[in-house]
Design an enzyme around this catalytic site. Structure first.
Site, short mmCIF file in Angstrom:
data_model
loop_
_atom_site.label_atom_id
_atom_site.label_comp_id
_atom_site.label_asym_id
_atom_site.label_seq_id
_atom_site.Cartn_x
_atom_site.Cartn_y
_atom_site.Cartn_z
N LYS A 72 60.54 13.78 33.96
CA LYS A 72 60.34 15.18 34.37
C LYS A 72 60.31 15.37 35.89
CE LYS A 72 58.15 16.89 30.17
NZ LYS A 72 57.02 17.63 29.59
N ASP A 109 57.05 24.43 29.38
CA ASP A 109 55.88 24.08 28.56
C ASP A 109 54.79 25.16 28.60
OD1 ASP A 109 56.89 21.65 27.67
OD2 ASP A 109 56.13 20.56 29.41
#
Ligand code: ATR
Length: 279
Positions: A72, A109
């Site tokens: 990420k 998210d």
């Protein structure tokens, strides 16, 4: 059955390991549902190969990808254009490639977390939310909650990490890990972003004896689907929201960027992905 032609739109999820990812299942479910000529594939990519793979995917005409652990932060570094959320996170989970050759990225998210609560009719504006944990997941959740007007308090086993997170966010209160159980009564929403209660980890007893009757309890862990925290909340008759919905909602933006349709999260999809978790 939808067959893939020479014009198919292709996206992927990159991680190491990747075989446990549920993203291929859920994106291919949507591709089937909408009869889209496309595919979404899992790619096991080592950290040292990540940059090359991204450039290769771009050259090969992929529409974009999701990235998961451990990529990420590296994905953030690969982007030409990122939004405010990505900048705050210093990481992204969704990339899309545009025709001008640019790599765009964001982190979905937090939005997925909030959308999941909204789906369950939980409003967040001015609500007092206690966040357990101060890792990467807590960062996404905390930022999205602040954007939605919630008042956040963070508690974490390692106090310094909570302090760092509050500093980075420029907002939020902190309580000590050993105090959260007895302080719980003042909160409207409790969210677990730690790995406590995750399948395969040691048992952990969540003590909710001081919760108010109106407390909403949610977990970002979704294996098991009903986590120890959610079980404890159900036993007290509290409203609960499962973490699985966050996984499904966070996937929507990528799908719309790559395949051009805004997909919905509904009962059929939820049960389809939930069933795959039992296997
Ligand atoms: P992620 O990116 O998924 O959030 P992480 O950065 O490793 O993962 O964070 C995991 C979180 O779970 C942290 O808040 C961690 O607490 P520490 O910062 O003290 O490590 C929390 N956590 C993990 N195991 C825990 C345990 N046994 N008790 C309490 N907290 C725990």
């Amino acid at each position: 059955m939808q067959l893939i032609t020479g014009k198919a739109k292709i996206a992927a999820v990159l991680g190491w390991p990747i075989e446990h990812s549920r993203s291929p299942l859920l994106h291919n479910f949507w591709l089937q549902r909408h009869q889209i000529d496309g595919a979404y594939i899992p790619l096991a990519v080592k950290a040292e190969d990540f940059k090359n793979v991204i450039q290769g995917m771009k050259a090969a005409g992929f529409k974009g990808c999701n990235v998961t652990i451990p990529h990420k932060e590296a994905a953030y570094q690969c982007c030409d254009i990122v939004d405010e959320t990505a900048k705050k996170m210093g990481s992204v989970n969704t990339l899309w490639f545009t025709e001008d050759g640019k790599i765009h990225g964001t982190s979905t998210d937090g939005d997925g977390f909030v959308a999941n609560l909204k789906d369950a009719d939980v409003t967040l504006t001015d609500k007092k939310v206690l966040i357990l944990g101060a890792g990467g997941a807590a960062r996404s959740v905390a930022y999205a909650l602040l954007q939605d007007g919630a008042q956040i308090t963070i508690t974490n086993r390692t106090l310094q990490r909570a302090e760092q997170l509050v500093r980075d966010l420029g907002a939020g209160q902190i309580i000590e890990w050993k105090s959260w159980i007895k302080e719980l009564g003042q909160f409207d929403v409790l969210v677990n972003t730690t790995s406590l209660g995750m399948e395969g980890k040691d048992d952990y007893l969540f003590d909710l004896q001081h919760a108010s009757n109106d407390l909403v309890v949610t977990d970002i862990v979704y294996v098991p689907r009903v986590t120890p925290l959610l079980k404890a909340a159900e036993l007290k008759g509290l409203k609960t929201v499962e973490g699985l919905g966050m996984l499904l909602h966070q996937a929507r933006l990528g799908f719309s960027k790559w395949f051009g349709i805004n997909p919905v999260v509904d009962h059929e999809l939820t049960e389809f992905v939930a069933n795959s978790l039992k296997k």
